[in-house]
Scaffold this motif. Structure first.
Motif, PDB file in Angstrom:
ATOM      1  N   MET A 132      79.677  41.848   2.448  1.00 16.44           N
ATOM      2  CA  MET A 132      78.825  42.369   3.516  1.00 16.44           C
ATOM      3  C   MET A 132      78.369  41.245   4.440  1.00 16.44           C
ATOM      4  N   MET A 133      78.039  40.095   3.855  1.00 10.17           N
ATOM      5  CA  MET A 133      77.619  38.960   4.680  1.00 10.17           C
ATOM      6  C   MET A 133      78.759  38.499   5.580  1.00 10.17           C
ATOM      7  N   VAL A 134      79.996  38.488   5.063  1.00  8.10           N
ATOM      8  CA  VAL A 134      81.156  38.097   5.870  1.00  8.10           C
ATOM      9  C   VAL A 134      81.382  39.104   7.000  1.00  8.10           C
ATOM     10  N   VAL A 135      81.287  40.388   6.697  1.00  8.54           N
ATOM     11  CA  VAL A 135      81.457  41.426   7.721  1.00  8.54           C
ATOM     12  C   VAL A 135      80.407  41.240   8.819  1.00  8.54           C
ATOM     13  N   ALA A 136      79.156  41.039   8.437  1.00  2.00           N
ATOM     14  CA  ALA A 136      78.089  40.847   9.432  1.00  2.00           C
ATOM     15  C   ALA A 136      78.363  39.615  10.294  1.00  2.00           C
ATOM     16  N   GLU A 137      78.830  38.528   9.685  1.00  5.35           N
ATOM     17  CA  GLU A 137      79.174  37.332  10.460  1.00  5.35           C
ATOM     18  C   GLU A 137      80.323  37.606  11.418  1.00  5.35           C
ATOM     19  N   LYS A 138      81.320  38.371  10.974  1.00  7.36           N
ATOM     20  CA  LYS A 138      82.465  38.683  11.836  1.00  7.36           C
ATOM     21  C   LYS A 138      82.056  39.458  13.085  1.00  7.36           C
ATOM     22  N   VAL A 139      81.006  40.267  12.988  1.00  8.13           N
ATOM     23  CA  VAL A 139      80.569  41.014  14.173  1.00  8.13           C
ATOM     24  C   VAL A 139      79.555  40.229  15.000  1.00  8.13           C
ATOM     25  N   GLY A 140      79.222  39.017  14.576  1.00  5.43           N
ATOM     26  CA  GLY A 140      78.364  38.151  15.381  1.00  5.43           C
ATOM     27  C   GLY A 140      76.963  37.928  14.857  1.00  5.43           C
ATOM     28  N   MET A 141      76.660  38.449  13.686  1.00  5.68           N
ATOM     29  CA  MET A 141      75.319  38.235  13.121  1.00  5.68           C
ATOM     30  C   MET A 141      75.265  36.900  12.390  1.00  5.68           C
ATOM     31  N   GLN A 142      74.061  36.407  12.272  1.00  5.65           N
ATOM     32  CA  GLN A 142      73.845  35.180  11.512  1.00  5.65           C
ATOM     33  C   GLN A 142      72.662  35.359  10.577  1.00  5.65           C
TER      34      GLN A 142
END
Length: 182
Positions: A132-142
């Motif tokens: 989930m953390m990787v998915v969030a990073e892929k969409v631009g979240m940090q």
């Protein structure tokens, strides 16, 4: 509301599809998806009649290959300050690790940012859900916050992870994607 991507479509659920969604969520005892979606919170079983009565018209499903695979959500952490959080659940494990969740979350973030006047969008997960953390990073979240050792699962301590993206970061990302397509 209907948003179509390459792999998934986000849309409002039809009343006749409620049973299929109920099956994904409650149709199996100890479902695999629950091991990743806040497993430290119990999943009290709901019979279909209760699930149907609690149905909200705004429930947004993720559809792939003509079948319901999960849902996307949002909720106000604090509406007066425009603090909005999103969520995603892919209940069908056949669609894990294939980019379906990444595309669904990207489409959902784009939809929310395009339709709501908010300064940022957030997502909360736990350190045991690395995908989930990787998915969030892929969409631009940090990562914006980490509450250490506040979750316990199977005798092990985990962190609660707050991730987010500011509107200006989302806008810059949209411009970068647009430029890449030219």
């Amino acid at each position: 509301m209907k948003v179509i991507g390459e792999k998934v479509t986000l849309r409002k659920i039809e009343i006749e599809e409620l049973h299929a969604l109920w099956e994904l969520i409650y149709g199996v005892e100890n479902p695999e998806w629950k091991k990743w979606d806040a497993p430290y919170f119990p999943l009290p079983h709901k019979d279909f009649e209760t699930f149907q009565k609690e149905h909200r018209e705004d429930k947004i499903i993720i559809e792939a290959n003509g079948e319901i695979i999960g849902i996307v959500t949002y909720y106000w952490e604090h509406e007066p300050s425009k603090w909005l959080e999103v969520g995603i659940g892919i209940y069908n494990s056949a669609y894990w690790n294939g980019g379906y969740g990444t595309e669904a979350l990207r489409l959902w973030v784009d939809y929310i940012m395009s339709t709501k006047d908010i300064p940022r969008i957030g997502l909360t997960t736990w350190s045991g859900n690395e995908r989930m953390m990787v998915v969030a990073e892929k969409v631009g979240m940090q990562v914006e916050g980490r509450m250490r050792h506040c979750r316990e699962y199977n005798g092990k301590r985990y962190d609660s992870i707050r991730m987010g993206m500011l509107r200006e970061e989302w806008e810059a990302r949209k411009e970068m994607v647009k430029a890449e397509r030219v």
